[in-house]
Each structure stands twice: as structure tokens, then as C-alpha cells.
Design an enzyme around this catalytic site. Structure first.
Site, PDB file in Angstrom:
ATOM      1  N   SER A   1      -7.507   1.862  -2.523  1.00  0.00           N
ATOM      2  CA  SER A   1      -6.280   1.104  -2.761  1.00  0.00           C
ATOM      3  C   SER A   1      -6.663  -0.265  -3.307  1.00  0.00           C
ATOM      4  CB  SER A   1      -5.522   0.939  -1.445  1.00  0.00           C
ATOM      5  OG  SER A   1      -4.615  -0.133  -1.544  1.00  0.00           O
TER       6      SER A   1
ATOM      7  N   LYS B   1     -15.505  -9.936   7.923  1.00  0.00           N
ATOM      8  CA  LYS B   1     -14.458 -10.786   7.334  1.00  0.00           C
ATOM      9  C   LYS B   1     -15.024 -12.115   6.857  1.00  0.00           C
ATOM     10  CE  LYS B   1     -10.545  -8.476   8.233  1.00  0.00           C
ATOM     11  NZ  LYS B   1      -9.833  -7.846   7.120  1.00  0.00           N
TER      12      LYS B   1
ATOM     13  N   GLU C   1       2.046   1.706  -3.365  1.00  0.00           N
ATOM     14  CA  GLU C   1       0.937   2.155  -4.216  1.00  0.00           C
ATOM     15  C   GLU C   1       0.717   3.659  -4.038  1.00  0.00           C
ATOM     16  OE1 GLU C   1      -2.820   0.188  -3.467  1.00  0.00           O
ATOM     17  OE2 GLU C   1      -3.841   1.367  -5.029  1.00  0.00           O
TER      18      GLU C   1
ATOM     19  N   GLU D   1     -16.149 -11.314   3.521  1.00  0.00           N
ATOM     20  CA  GLU D   1     -15.016 -11.053   2.637  1.00  0.00           C
ATOM     21  C   GLU D   1     -14.385 -12.366   2.170  1.00  0.00           C
ATOM     22  OE1 GLU D   1     -11.400  -9.547   4.443  1.00  0.00           O
ATOM     23  OE2 GLU D   1     -11.027  -8.250   2.710  1.00  0.00           O
TER      24      GLU D   1
ATOM     25  N   CYS E   1      -8.479  -2.172   3.871  1.00  0.00           N
ATOM     26  CA  CYS E   1      -8.314  -3.399   4.650  1.00  0.00           C
ATOM     27  C   CYS E   1      -9.504  -3.731   5.537  1.00  0.00           C
ATOM     28  CB  CYS E   1      -7.026  -3.351   5.472  1.00  0.00           C
ATOM     29  SG  CYS E   1      -6.713  -1.764   6.191  1.00  0.00           S
TER      30      CYS E   1
ATOM     31  N   GLU F   1     -14.125 -12.784  -5.507  1.00  0.00           N
ATOM     32  CA  GLU F   1     -12.833 -12.186  -5.880  1.00  0.00           C
ATOM     33  C   GLU F   1     -11.666 -12.861  -5.156  1.00  0.00           C
ATOM     34  OE1 GLU F   1     -15.468 -10.399  -4.696  1.00  0.00           O
ATOM     35  OE2 GLU F   1     -15.508  -8.358  -5.524  1.00  0.00           O
TER      36      GLU F   1
ATOM     37  N   GLU G   1       0.839  -1.197   0.000  1.00  0.00           N
ATOM     38  CA  GLU G   1       0.000   0.000   0.000  1.00  0.00           C
ATOM     39  C   GLU G   1       0.880   1.256   0.000  1.00  0.00           C
ATOM     40  OE1 GLU G   1      -3.047  -0.287   2.965  1.00  0.00           O
ATOM     41  OE2 GLU G   1      -4.364   1.036   1.837  1.00  0.00           O
TER      42      GLU G   1
ATOM     43  N   CYS H   1     -10.318  -2.012  14.508  1.00  0.00           N
ATOM     44  CA  CYS H   1     -10.646  -3.435  14.689  1.00  0.00           C
ATOM     45  C   CYS H   1     -10.763  -3.841  16.154  1.00  0.00           C
ATOM     46  CB  CYS H   1      -9.606  -4.307  14.016  1.00  0.00           C
ATOM     47  SG  CYS H   1      -9.374  -3.892  12.291  1.00  0.00           S
TER      48      CYS H   1
END
Ligand SMILES: Cc1cc2nc3c(=O)[nH]c(=O)nc-3n(C[C@H](O)[C@H](O)[C@H](O)COP(=O)(O)O)c2cc1C
Ligand code: SF4
Ligand code: SF4
Ligand code: SF4
Ligand code: SF4
Ligand code: FES
Ligand code: FES
Lengths: 574, 151, 419
Positions: A318, A357, A281, A360, A298, A365, A278, A502
Site C-alpha cells: 500500500s 519508528k 486504495e 522511519e 504501517c 521520504e 488504505e 505493536c
């Protein structure tokens, strides 16, 4: 200050205080259900009843403000009778399924029935009989167990501004859930799980998947590997009867081995890796006129949010996957190669503070390893249950080391768990990469703390980089509105879906209120300073990963395994 | 749905006008179609879950399709003692539907209501808001006949 | 025999309500002109001196309420006319608005001048679409005449009125629920304090008054506070509209001084019980009111006298129940009303009204036990003690008074249960 007496104790509290606050000030406990310390007073459950001299009927302590000379009694036979009568009314239409309930042993309603000594309900039981909603991989909504305290509504509507949940109908038919009685997966729900943090009962809870782990562990053909997120250790302590943050990391590793995991790794490792990717990036976007500000990617609740509400800003996101998914993609490629195992055999489990999560991990993907990169996500709460199920006392387990190649981490990875941590970790690395100089002071304290939106300007060898940090989706929304309107000139923005980051995630131990969040954040930064390595680019195993496998940040392999693109959710939803 | 757009345009700027807009939609369609609720929610910048919560709160607003003539029978105490049950019976028999239902030709819907404020003429029904009082079985049949005539 | 005295209904049936000219010819809007020639505080004082108390049920002193709002500084204040009239058996507000819409508008404008509000809302129940039309027409006419609208008076006072329609929720008669509904939300009550007088509609100081209350204001300004104060019961002066329903020979209404007795209402104005039957009970105040026996018929119908016998004046609805009616069945109907109308916000009322209905149904079916009667008492106790708003507090009143004054039907039904 206002002077009053509660149960014959003289109390002096600031004017505007409620009876409940005054009682707390002198250590008296008044039972509550709809009250939540971080929320506006709702006063709808009516269990916090107290007697006030001269008042008509009983008063709700959570909403009644104190007046000079007030005489309050919180524990009289009349008060007990009244509280009981209210709870009886709730229970008369409640499934009373305690033995099979996700909240058995940690339910505010159960505790209350217990405390009040309820033995018999004078009404014939009749429950609504509404279907459970298991439409998402993250949550279960069981309207029959809902007591209509509306704490979830405050969170979903005001804190997260998602408005997936609302009220439906009125009176005795009132229920909580999406519009048109649709399922959560047809709503705007981002699966952040914040509602499960505040729900006092089993009406809104994480989708438990402990059995899937047990099945995998029982399957001799599987190699069960695990990663755990930065925010897990500090809070898991609370689940196993230790003070926040006091669970030793290597003891936890030992405990996980006892549970039967074959390999134990750490998501902190890929958190460091995320910073490498990142950070580069960001530099690339800065240097080559890429879309700015770059938004972190994230937090899967946040991803769901931007896909739903701000699809026009997806180019700002990102392309980095979350640390969990980077780990998932690598364990079935890099690690499998090094360990010489068939990736098909690997069952990859992650332990997360987060309900989103789960969603996710199940995304289409997320199969870049050629397999589902992460097979199972368990929340901190579930892993706590597992330890209790297995009878493992983490106070007595001998420590054990992480398995090689994907378990090393730095303080930068650790602080991913708190709001501002990703930003701070990125700044530590980006600064050194850009300037070539060593940072004198690693603590970017401007990034820290519970302020909803934090902003800072950092000097990178003459270039001023403007950054912003938001946690909680209501704050994220404010930032997005400004970015959309072109009113914000940030370069880099960190967003975490959950208040506090988190450590305050939807899968963390209950009760996660703001006071508890602050304690956990403190513990996170303590872990950071105690580590010898505190910058992601110093992580030896990350260096090894680049030399042996990835080549360089943003290289071809990285793009294949560690980056992705998200798409606008088809939205009838809003 | 151009009519819907007209409603949006008329009420969008009215502070707190969402409920007024619901009324207008209902005057047009006899109920609030899902599409209309979504459109209004968007126009008023009220999240869908909240808009639904509002629409489903009020008993005058219906979220399921209804007939052209909505017959509401008052079941509050003054009408109850003066024979509301008899009126219900006659209506159910005459229309061959139960309370809460709509005739297959989409002409009539039967609903209960609480007091409509015409209590000196109990028992009372309203048809599309128009009250009819001092009802007897015979009178109910007469009224129905009027509405059945093609207009 | 007692005679009517019409104040709120002074033009009822005498003028064409759709013609503002008719109203003007009958002295309409002159009270407003008169009020405008005095300082606002003087108007508030006059309403205080008149002793005018709210006709919406709670009987709060209108002058005191206006005083709070007058004293609260704010850029914008509001007058809300509560025309939700949801109490079954009540149609007095409809009569006023139907027969004399301008009287309500004039009352509102005077209130607006007195407290410093430039905008008024009439929240009219959805069941009265024809009244909404009439009100809107009246407002148009008043605007055309320069009586409503922007800056129409030499005194620089401007006042405009908008009509909003309720949508079928009894709870929206409760002033804070009404305000929520006006703001376009679910009609659920707010916590008090703050009271609307200080922070009401959109957080601004707001006077909420019943139609009948506001309709008395022009008369008070015209004839003076003392004249009003001298009518009826001294602690609840003036007149009150009563609506007579059920098994009364002449269903209808009357406006009378507040010291009228229940007997006068039922027998003089209602012509006694219909069909020559005997009286069993009267329920005073609407469906949330008390059931009273024949022996209490000589009680004056004013607010305080009613409260003294465990009743309420409420909306002024009087339901006459003859000897042939099954009170247990009536209790079920009433409980069903509250179950349907509870907003669902708080536990004691949401769950309580549900269980109240269930228990009474069970008893009515002959399946109840003594134990159920005890449960009923406990249930009604907690509803009155712990509910969030007046709906939950008063929903048990009719059943409690039935059990108090007419226990036999319940006991018999329970005892008929074998075992
Ligand atoms: C459940 C409930 C329903 C009410 N319904 C009405 C109503 O229909 N009309 C009304 O004027 N007041 C009603 N009220 C009283 C209002 O809250 C408020 O006291 C009144 O509008 C004030 O006006 P007043 O002082 O002129 O009476 C109701 C109160 C409660 C608790
Ligand atoms: S929600 Fe609580 S009280 Fe209800 S069944 Fe579950 S554990 Fe028991
Ligand atoms: S998970 Fe988050 S978005 Fe979904 S209902 Fe709960 S609070 Fe709302
Ligand atoms: S789902 Fe839980 S938090 Fe939400 S209203 Fe119901 S009980 Fe309260
Ligand atoms: S008492 Fe409670 S549930 Fe009943 S109407 Fe008032 S707030 Fe709503
Ligand atoms: S805690 Fe006070 S009413 Fe719920
Ligand atoms: S009770 Fe039926 S119209 Fe009033």
C-alpha cells in the site's frame, strides 16, 4: 506424569518437563539468564544450577528433564556457591557500568548479582573493549555488555528470520553482531528491536533520545506537540506500576502535559485516517485491476524487511504512510494552518511502541510537509523513564482532554495496536463503504489472536475478499514466499513486524513475552468495545479533516502528504 | 571469479558441504575473501551472519589474506616442551615478521596451531599442511631455503 | 619384557595402504563377508560379548551403543568414524588410517550392517590432508571392487562412505559438536539427551565411534568375541595404542594389551627418560589428562585403573616430563590450549578457560599470591561442576592433578612473591 521432590516438596509434572518448569509449578524460583519462556532451551549461561541426587556435578535446571523419583535441591550452600562462581565469571569481563547503563534498575544480570549477594570478584577485570554500534537511529549494540546468552539470536534468526545478528569467532573471543564485524546499518537489520526485548542486559537496547526532548522543551521558540501510538497506553501502565491496560487515557494526557508537552494528540486519529486511505486504495485496486494482494504498510520494521528481502513485491505494498508519518505530515500543514502557527516552530514528537519508528521518522521520504515531518520518536520505555525522571506519579495526575483537531479516535484506530487490528478496522469501514449497510457485528474475531498466520474470507456485497494476517517477520516471510510463488490468492494482507503486533513492539516495556502480549491484546479489545465510535469513517475529526483540508480519500492532497513509495535496499546485505 | 563458481557447483548439492567449500576456497586463495563468503552463503542459502559465524569458528579457516606458504607452528604441550619456542624464534628472525604476520612479498605467513598429530617428531611445523618434524634452527633454515627457491 | 599385540595396527607397515589388493591378500574384507552371513543382532551381540569399549576417551561400550541404534527404527541411519584426533600428543588414529585405511572402512561397513546404516562419514581433522587423500583413494578402490557403494552385496546390504574434513577445532572431536560440524555449522555441542544413537546426524540415529574402536571390529568378527575378551584388562579388554611423546628416549607408539602399566610403557617401550634425566611426571590421556608422579607408574593403564588414581586413559597419549621442566610453565601452555579451543557456548568454560590461563600466567610470572591459588581451585571446581560439555569438565584435570601431586612448583612460585 512424573513424580519428584524439589526441596522436599513433592511435585508431579508432565513427563518431558524440565526441573525449572517443575520448580515453577510449586512456586520455587530458580535464577536464569539464557532461558526465555518463548524460546528453545539453550542451557549456556549455567546460572540455573541445582543439585540432583546421584548426578555427576550440578545440573542446569532449564535443560535437565525430570525423571521419576528425582530428588532436586535448589537452595543449598553448594548451589549458591556455584551460581555465584558462574556470575563472578561473567562479571569479571563485564563493564559493570551500572550507574551509566540504559538497563540500570531493570537488568537481569544486575538483579542476579544483587540476589546472589556478590560483593567481590576474585579476578582482575578485563573487558573486551569492543566499540559500541550506534550506526542506526533505533538501536545501540554494546558488545562489551553482552553475556552471550544468545536470546537475541533466537529472535533475530528464528522468529524474525532477519539474521542480522550472528556469532563471530569462538571461545573467549565470541561476540554477537553482524558478519565481518560490520555495523548494524550495513547489515540486514530491520530495526524491529525485538532483540532489545529479550536481551537480559544493556548489550542491545533502544537508542535513547530523552535528552533531545528535554532540549526541545527548554527551547522557548518551539511548540512541542506529541502523538502516541495505539499500543502505548495499555503497556505504559506496566512501566508506571499499574496493571496492563489500567492506565486511563485522559490521565495519561494530563501526565504528558505535566511533562511539558504543549499539545497532546493521538496517533489513533491518523490510524483512523489510514483506514480511510488504505480502504479506498484497496477498493481502487480491486476495481481497477491493481496489484494484489495489497500489503499493509504501517509497520516500519516490515517496510525495512520488504525493501531488503522482497523488493520485487514492493508494488504490492500500500502506498499509505504509517499513521505516525501521516500525523507528522499533517501536524505541520493542516494543524499549523488551523492553529495559525509557523510550522517551523513545531517540534513533533511521537511516542511509539517501536524502535523502527525512529528510523522511519528519519527517512528522507518523510519530509512532505516541507520539514522533517516527525522530529523525534521516543519509545514507551523512554517515556516511562521520563515520567520517573520527572517524578510524575500517573496514579495521581488529574485527567485532561486531547487538544482539538487531531486527537479524536475510534475503536478501529485503537485496535491497530494488536495483530489483525488493521485488517479488522479496514473491514469495518470497507464493508460499510461498499455495501452502504451498517455492520451488524463489528467483531471480526477471525482477525484476532496470536496464531502466526490468520486467513479469512469476507463477503462484501457478493464479492468474496480473501485476507491474511501475519505478525512476526518469520510469518511474514512465509506469506511472501507463497505470494512470490504465486500460490496465494489473497486480496489484502496485513503484516506487522513484531509478534503480537505493536503491543509486542521492540520499544515496549520489558519483558514482552508471549504471555504478556496476550494480556495486552486483551486490554486493547476492551478499550475498543468501551468506545462509542468503533469505525474509522465515523471519526468526527477525520471527517472534518476531509471537508476542510484533504477533500477526499486518495485526493491530490492525500497523495502529496499521506502516500509514498519505497525502494529496494541496495543489497549486498543478504 | 570462475574458480569460485566451480567450487559452488561442486559443493552446493552436498548436504552440510559449506565447510568443504570453505576448504576449497582456501586452497585456491589461501584465505576466504569476503566476496567468496558472500557468494557461498548465497549459494548454500545460509544467511551471511551465520556463514560468517561458521567461517570464523574454525581456526583452520582464515578471513584475512595470507601468503603463498602458510607455516603453522605447533604450540601444544609435547611440542612446547621440546622447544617450539626456539622454532618460533628462528622463523621470526629468518622471515623478519612476527607470528600472525605475512612477509611483504606475500610468500610466507606465520601462524600458531595446536597439535598436528606428528608428536613423535616434536617440535613440528606444517607448511601448507605438509608436516616437518624434529626441527632445529638449522633444519628450519634449510626448509625455508627450499620454499624460497622459485619453483 | 612386555610384547606388542597388534589388532588395530595389524597391517601397519606390512601392506601398501594405497593398494586394496594388498589388503585383500591379507584377508581384508573377509570379516565383512563373514558378518553379512549373520543377522545384524548377532554382530551387535558379538561386539557386546567382546567387551569392546570406545577408544575415543569415554570408554563407552560399543555393543551397547550399537544396540540403541539398531533398536531405533528409522529410514536412514549413519555411522560416523570420529577421526578428529585433536588431543595433543595423540596420533594413533593417524597411524591406523595411514597404514591401513581399508581396515577402518571395513569396520565401518560392519557397523553399518549391524545397526542398519547405509551411509558412513569419516570426519577427519583438517590437519591431516594427506590422510584425507589416502582415505578417498581407498574408498574409490573399494567402490571399484564392489565392496562399497550401492547394493553391492548378495545380502542386499549397501554401504558407502564419505570423508569430511574438520577445520581446526578440538571441540569437534566431541561427538555432538562433530555432528554439528558435519552438518556444516559451528562445531558446538548439543544437549544430551537425545544421544546421537537415537537422534544424531540430521536428526537420524547415528553411531559415532573412534577410528581405533572401529579398527578393532574386523578382528573381533574374524577371531570371535571370546578371543578379544581375553586380551588385556578384563573390564577394558583388548589392545590399546599408546603414543609416547615428550622427554622419552624413544618417542613413538605401541599397541599393547590394556593391562600394561605406565612403567612398562615409559621404560620398556619408550626406553625411559631421554638424556639420562630423572622423571618428573607423566601426563596420560592427552592434554586433558592427569599428571601423575613416579610413584604411580605401576598403575595399569586401562580406563578404570587410571580413573581410580584420579586420571584418565583418554586417547592413550603419554607425555613424559623430565625433572628439568617447569611445570608451571607447562600449565600455562595447557591452559592456553583450552582457552583457544573452548567453543564459547557456556559460561564456565568460555570464561573459565580464559581466567585459568590468566591466573596461571600471573603465577608463572611470579606475580601470583596464595589468594590466586585459592581462586584457581574455586574456578576449576565450577568448571568441572557446571560446564556444558566434556571439554569444560576435563580442562582443569591436568592443573588439578599438578596441584595434587606436584604442589611445590606452584607454592614456591607464589611464595617467591614478596609480601
Ligand atoms: C572435548 C572432547 C573432545 C573429544 N575428542 C575426541 C576425538 O578427537 N576423537 C574421538 O574419537 N573422540 C573424542 N571425544 C569423544 C567423543 O565425544 C565420543 O565419545 C567418541 O567419539 C565415541 O567413540 P568411541 O566410543 O568409539 O570412543 C571427545 C570428547 C570431548 C568431550
Ligand atoms: S548491563 Fe546490567 S549489569 Fe551490566 S552495566 Fe548495565 S545494568 Fe549493570
Ligand atoms: S532490531 Fe530486529 S532485525 Fe535488527 S538485530 Fe534486532 S532483532 Fe534483528
Ligand atoms: S546481546 Fe543481549 S541477548 Fe544477545 S547474546 Fe548478548 S546479552 Fe544475550
Ligand atoms: S564446556 Fe561449554 S564452552 Fe566449553 S567446549 Fe563445551 S560447550 Fe563449549
Ligand atoms: S538458564 Fe539454564 S543454563 Fe541458562
Ligand atoms: S604436539 Fe605438536 S604435533 Fe602433536
Amino acid at each position: 506424569m512424573v513424580n519428584l521432590t524439589i526441596d522436599n516438596i513433592s511435585v508431579s509434572v508432565p513427563s518431558g518437563s524440565t526441573i525449572l518448569q517443575a520448580a515453577q509449578a510449586v512456586g520455587l524460583k530458580i535464577p536464569t539468564l539464557c532461558y526465555h519462556p518463548d524460546q528453545t532451551v539453550k542451557a549456556n549461561c549455567r546460572v540455573c544450577l541445582v543439585e540432583v541426587e546421584g548426578a555427576r556435578g550440578l545440573q542446569a535446571a532449564c535443560s535437565q528433564t525430570v525423571v521419576e523419583g528425582m530428588v532436586v535441591r535448589t537452595s543449598t550452600p553448594l548451589v549458591f556457591k556455584a551460581r555465584k562462581a558462574v556470575v563472578e565469571l561473567i562479571l569479571a569481563r563485564h563493564p559493570q557500568d551500572c550507574l551509566n547503563c540504559v538497563r540500570n534498575g531493570c537488568c537481569e544480570l544486575q538483579d542476579l548479582a544483587q540476589e546472589l549477594g556478590i560483593r567481590e570478584i576474585p579476578y582482575a577485570r578485563e573487558i573486551k573493549g569492543m566499540p559500541q554500534d550506534k550506526s542506526t537511529p533505533s538501536l545501540v549494540l554494546d558488545p562489551d555488555k553482552c553475556i552471550l546468552c544468545r536470546r537475541c539470536l533466537t529472535v533475530c534468526q528464528e522468529v524474525q528470520t532477519v539474521n542480522a545478528l550472528g556469532l563471530r569467532a569462538r571461545g573467549y573471543q565470541t561476540s554477537v553482531g553482524p558478519a565481518f564485524y560490520q555495523q548494524l546499518n550495513e547489515s540486514t537489520c530491520v530495526m524491529c528491536g525485538q532483540c532489545t526485548q529479550v536481551c537480559p542486559t544493556g548489550a542491545l537496547a533502544e537508542r535513547e533520545e530523552i535528552d533531545k526532548l528535554l532540549d526541545a522543551l527548554a527551547d522557548p521558540s518551539k511548540i512541542v506537540v506529541t502523538q502516541m501510538a495505539p499500543a502505548v497506553r495499555v503497556a505504559l501502565a506496566e512501566e508506571v506500576g499499574l496493571p496492563t491496560g489500567e492506565l486511563d487515557m485522559l490521565t495519561l494526557v494530563g501526565g504528558l502535559r505535566r511533562l511539558g508537552f504543549h499539545r497532546v494528540f493521538h496517533t489513533n486519529f491518523t490510524a483512523d485516517l489510514t483506514i480511510m486511505e488504505e480502504g479506498h486504495e484497496l477498493l481502487e485496486r480491486l476495481n481497477n485491476g491493481g496489484t494484489l494482494p495489497m500489503l499493509t504498510s504501517c509497520s516500519p520494521g516490515w517496510i525495512n524487511f520488504i525493501e531488503t528481502f522482497y523488493p520485487d513485491l514492493l508494488d504490492n505494498l500500500s502506498t499509505c504512510k504509517s499513521p505516525q508519518q501521516m500525523f507528522g505530515a499533517l501536524v505541520k500543514t493542516y494543524w499549523a494552518q488551523k492553529a495559525g502557527v509557523d510550522p517551523a516552530q513545531i517540534y513533533s514528537v511521537s511516542i511509539m511502541p517501536c524502535t523502527a519508528k525512529k528510523y522511519e521518522a528519519a527517512r528522507p521520504e518523510m519530509q512532505d510537509s516541507g520539514y522533517q515531518d516527525v522530529d523525534l520518536v521516543l519509545t514507551t520505555r523512554e517515556i516511562g523513564k521520563l515520567f520517573r525522571m520527572a517524578g510524575i506519579d500517573l496514579k495521581q495526575v488529574p485527567p485532561s482532554e486531547f487538544d482539538p483537531w487531531m486527537g479524536a479516535y475510534t475503536g478501529a484506530g485503537v485496535i491497530f495496536g494488536a495483530t489483525g487490528g488493521v485488517m479488522e478496522a479496514a473491514l469495518r469501514t470497507v464493508y460499510e463503504v461498499v455495501t452502504g449497510n451498517e455492520l451488524a457485528n463489528l467483531d471480526f474475531t477471525v482477525c484476532r489472536g496470536m496464531t502466526g498466520i490468520k486467513e479469512a474470507e469476507v463477503d462484501l456485497a457478493g464479492t468474496q475478499v480473501k485476507v491474511a494476517i501475519a505478525h512476526g517477520l518469520g510469518n511474514a516471510r512465509q506469506l511472501m514466499e507463497r505470494i512470490r510463488a504465486g500460490e496465494a490468492d489473497y486480496h489484502f494482507v496485513e503484516i506487522m513486524a513484531c509478534p503480537g503486533g505493536c503491543i509486542g513492539g521492540g520499544g515496549q516495556p520489558r519483558q514482552t513475552d508471549n504471555a504478556q502480549r496476550a494480556i495486552r491484546i486483551e486490554a486493547i479489545y476492551q478499550e475498543d468495545v468501551a468506545l462509542a465510535l468503533r469505525k474509522s469513517h465515523e471519526n468526527p475529526e477525520v471527517k472534518q479533516l476531509y471537508t476542510e483540508f484533504l477533500g477526499q480519500p486518495l485526493g491530490d492532497k492525500s497523495h502529496q502528504l499521506l502516500h509514498t513509495h519505497y525502494q529496494a535496499k541496495s543489497k549486498k546485505l543478504k | 571469479m570462475d574458480k569460485l563458481q566451480a567450487i559452488v557447483d561442486q559443493y552446493q548439492k552436498v548436504p552440510g558441504g559449506l565447510i568443504e567449500a570453505f576448504h576449497a576456497v582456501q586452497d585456491e586463495y589461501a584465505y576466504i575473501p569476503e566476496e567468496a563468503l558472500r557468494r557461498l552463503a548465497k549459494a548454500f542459502e545460509v544467511p551471511l551472519a551465520r556463514a560468517y559465524g561458521i567461517a570464523s569458528f574454525y581456526s583452520y579457516l582464515s578471513l584475512k589474506p595470507r601468503g603463498q606458504y602458510i607455516i603453522r607452528i605447533c604450540k601444544s604441550a609435547p611440542c612446547h616442551v621440546k622447544g617450539a619456542a626456539e622454532v618460533v624464534k628462528t622463523l621470526e628472525e629468518e622471515l623478519a615478521i612476527r607470528m600472525g604476520e605475512t612477509t611483504p612479498d606475500q610468500l610466507f605467513t606465520l601462524e600458531f596451531t595446536e597439535c598436528v598429530g606428528v608428536c613423535a617428531e616434536t617440535p613440528v611445523i606444517t607448511i601448507n599442511g605438509e608436516p616437518y618434524g624434529d626441527l632445529t634452527s638449522a633444519k628450519v633454515k634449510e626448509i625455508l631455503a627450499q620454499y624460497r627457491q622459485p619453483q | 619384557m612386555r610384547e606388542e599385540k597388534r589388532i588395530s595396527l595389524k597391517h601397519y607397515g606390512l601392506i601398501d595402504p594405497d593398494q586394496i589388493e594388498d589388503y585383500l591378500e591379507h584377508g581384508g574384507y573377509q570379516s565383512l563377508q563373514k558378518a553379512l552371513s549373520q543377522p545384524p543382532a548377532a554382530i551387535v551381540q558379538a561386539v557386546k560379548d567382546a567387551g569392546l569399549r570406545g577408544r575415543g576417551g569415554a570408554g563407552f561400550k560399543a555393543g551397547i551403543k550399537w544396540g540403541f541404534t539398531l533398536q531405533t527404527p528409522a529410514e536412514q541411519k549413519y555411522i560416523i568414524c570420529n577421526a578428529d584426533e585433536g588431543e595433543p600428543g595423540t596420533f594413533k588414529d593417524r597411524l591406523i588410517m595411514e597404514g591401513d585405511p581399508h581396515l577402518v572402512l571395513e569396520g565401518m561397513a560392519i557397523a553399518g550392517y549391524a545397526v542398519g546404516a547405509s551411509k558412513g562419514y569419516i570426519y577427519c581433522r583438517g590437519e591431516y590432508p594427506y590422510i584425507v587423500k589416502r582415505l578417498k583413494r581407498a574408498i574409490e578402490q573399494a567402490r571399484e571392487k564392489g565392496l562399497l557403494g550401492t547394493n553391492r552385496f548378495e545380502s542386499n546390504f549397501s554401504f558407502d562412505v564419505e570423508v569430511r574434513m574438520g577445520a581446526g577445532a578440538y571441540i569437534c572431536g566431541e561427538e555432538t559438536a562433530l555432528i554439528e560440524s558435519l552438518e556444516g555449522k559451528r562445531g558446538e555441542p548439543r544437549s544430551k539427551p537425545p544421544f546421537p544413537g537415537v537422534a544424531g546426524l540430521w536428526g537420524k540415529p547415528t553411531v559415532v565411534n573412534n577410528v581405533e574402536t572401529l579398527a578393532a571390529v574386523p578382528w573381533i568378527i574374524e577371531h570371535g568375541a571370546t578371543a578379544y575378551q581375553q586380551i588385556g584388562a578384563s573390564r577394558y579388554p583388548g589392545t590399546k595404542i599408546f603414543t609416547l611423546t615428550g622427554d622419552v628416549a624413544r618417542k613413538g607408539f605401541c599397541e599393547v594389551p590394556t593391562d600394561v602399566t605406565l612403567r612398562e610403557l615409559v621404560y620398556d617401550f619408550g626406553g625411559g627418560v631421554a638424556g639420562g634425566k630423572k622423571l618428573q611426571a607423566v601426563q596420560v590421556g592427552g592434554t586433558s589428562g592427569a599428571f601423575l608422579p613416579e610413584s604411580l607408574l605401576d598403575t595399569p593403564a586401562d580406563l578404570d585403573s587410571m580413573a581410580a588414581v584420579g586420571g584418565t586413559l583418554g586417547s592413550g597419549a603419554v607425555l613424559v616430563v623430565d625433572e628439568t621442566r617447569d611445570l608451571v610453565d607447562l600449565a600455562v601452555t595447557i591452559a592456553s590450549f583450552f582457552k583457544h579451543e573452548s567453543c564459547g557456548k557456556c559460561t564456565p568454560c568460555r570464561e573459565g578457560t580464559f581466567q585459568l590461563h590468566r591466573l596461571l600466567e600471573k603465577i608463572s610470572r611470579g606475580q601470583g599470591s596464595r589468594q590466586d591459588l585459592e581462586t584457581l581451585e574455586r574456578l576449576m571446581w565450577i568448571m568441572t561442576q557446571a560446564s556444558f560439555c566434556g571439554l569444560g569438565h576435563t580442562a582443569p584435570t591436568p592443573i588439578l592433578t599438578m596441584l595434587q601431586y606436584f604442589p611445590d612448583p606452584f607454592n614456591n612460585r607464589v611464595n617467591s612473591q614478596a609480601g
